[in-house]
Enzyme design. Sequence first.
Site, short mmCIF file in Angstrom:
data_model
loop_
_atom_site.label_atom_id
_atom_site.label_comp_id
_atom_site.label_asym_id
_atom_site.label_seq_id
_atom_site.Cartn_x
_atom_site.Cartn_y
_atom_site.Cartn_z
N LYS A 57 -25.65 7.72 -10.03
CA LYS A 57 -26.90 7.59 -9.31
C LYS A 57 -27.42 8.93 -8.83
O LYS A 57 -28.51 8.99 -8.28
CB LYS A 57 -26.72 6.63 -8.13
CG LYS A 57 -26.32 5.22 -8.55
CD LYS A 57 -26.14 4.33 -7.33
CE LYS A 57 -25.52 2.99 -7.70
NZ LYS A 57 -26.36 2.20 -8.56
N CYS A 86 -18.44 14.15 21.76
CA CYS A 86 -19.42 14.24 20.67
C CYS A 86 -19.86 12.85 20.22
O CYS A 86 -21.04 12.59 20.04
CB CYS A 86 -18.82 15.00 19.49
SG CYS A 86 -18.41 16.72 19.81
N HIS A 128 -25.29 -2.30 -1.44
CA HIS A 128 -26.25 -2.34 -2.55
C HIS A 128 -26.83 -3.74 -2.75
O HIS A 128 -26.15 -4.74 -2.50
CB HIS A 128 -25.56 -1.92 -3.85
CG HIS A 128 -25.05 -0.53 -3.86
ND1 HIS A 128 -25.84 0.56 -4.11
CD2 HIS A 128 -23.80 -0.03 -3.67
CE1 HIS A 128 -25.11 1.67 -4.07
NE2 HIS A 128 -23.87 1.33 -3.80
N GLU A 136 0.84 -1.19 0.00
CA GLU A 136 0.00 0.00 0.00
C GLU A 136 0.89 1.25 0.00
O GLU A 136 1.83 1.33 0.79
CB GLU A 136 -0.91 -0.02 1.24
CG GLU A 136 -1.59 1.29 1.58
CD GLU A 136 -2.48 1.83 0.45
OE1 GLU A 136 -3.14 1.01 -0.22
OE2 GLU A 136 -2.46 3.05 0.23
#
Length: 473
Positions: A268, A420, A68, A50
């Site tokens: 899309k 948070c 999906h 990588e």
Amino acid sequence: MTHTVTAAGDPLPALPGGAPYDVTVIGAGVVGTAIARELARYPLRTALVEASDDIGNGTSKANTAILHTGFDAVPGTLEARLVREGQRRLSAYAADTGIPVERVGALLVAWDAEQLAALPALLAKAEANGYRAARLLDADEVAEREPHLGPGALGGLEVPDESVICPWTTPLAFATQAVRAGVHLHLDCPVRDIEPGSTVHTLTTGRGPLRTRFLINAAGLYADEIDRRFGHDVFTVTPRRGQLIVFDKLARDLVRHILLPVPTSAGKGVLVAPTVFGNVLLGPTAEELDDKTATESTQEGIALLREKGRRILPRLLDEEVTAVYAGLRAATGQEDYRIQEYPGRRYIAVGGIRSTGLTASMAIADHVTGLLARTGLDPGTPAELEPLTMPGLGEAAERPYLNAELIARDPAYGTLVCHCERVTAGEIRDALAATLPPRSVAGLARRTRAGNGRCQGFHCGAGLRALIEGNGP
């Protein structure tokens, strides 16, 4: 088993007897890590290289995080098959490993007569793709399902099995299992040149030479450049920038489904979707660029999203914005994945993997492993991988700060660091001690959510940086 993860400053390890790797995968995004995980099941010497300092650090970290069904893929394409198979595989894998998934369903909303007329064809396409749970809705049914939708919706198509998933935990789970099973992960290791050989390829990397018998190119935005090292000129990756706005958790009750427009040839379109972290996404844009590093947000892009969002869900625009970001998709101008084996070269190109790649990742990995046999590799007999449990980052799951029994056993899980996102000292400690620890504050955020909340690290950021740098308590 010793885990081999190297980074800048470390020498690439020499294998016993000076042997090359059997297989090397270039690119540690969600597809590359899925392939490495699949190969880890076989008795192979496998490397995953990588260019950046973390896995899932390119296109994989900034997508719309949708699992999906493949209902709208082009029937008969490789993408349609792999998304359909991948959805089943990843759903099961997520349930086993604890990757957050929420089955919220999707609504494609028609806003004009042309879009309304297109819905029956989309339903037929879904059925041609083997998905039969979709159904057409009239305007009243759409309004009933999404009470806060803007005025003017004429009808819709309901796709009940579309889901949202954590885009960060998924490649982290793949890579963790791969490394634990013996795959060597080399970070900060850009491939600068390739000398193809008759039996062994030699990769010139930023950290020295790496030799491998077989090579899989899953380099995402740079897959075309790696492919050309083998003399090919088959596809060109054009980065397509998608800018997104993340709205605060107080907006979550405004939307129940993934709200999709009727798709166009440009993609899309702009969607509104909940996230597994309890926020709401608006985006993405679809901007064809030349620069593969142009991940900045722009005033024009944000203005466009706000205009589109006001039509879809007007009240959303009154909510606080937590963050904006942009990602690049590896578009090739083709309506299908570009996965090609080259038996004489002992090489497989895995290109043109768009945003559906997250869903299809495990099916792509299985497909590519099958292609390896065609290139002359006998991978041996597969074995089961050790089970894995990932940290539960999803808002729908019980978070550690709410688990009284866990806190009683270990008070660190009751000590909030990021107020948070309610991330505890125990979760951060676990991430730093994991098989693949973060090497940056952004990497820590992808593993814990720390710093991703409405203050964006204003309160906890300095402390998190100190921990990453090893200067913390």
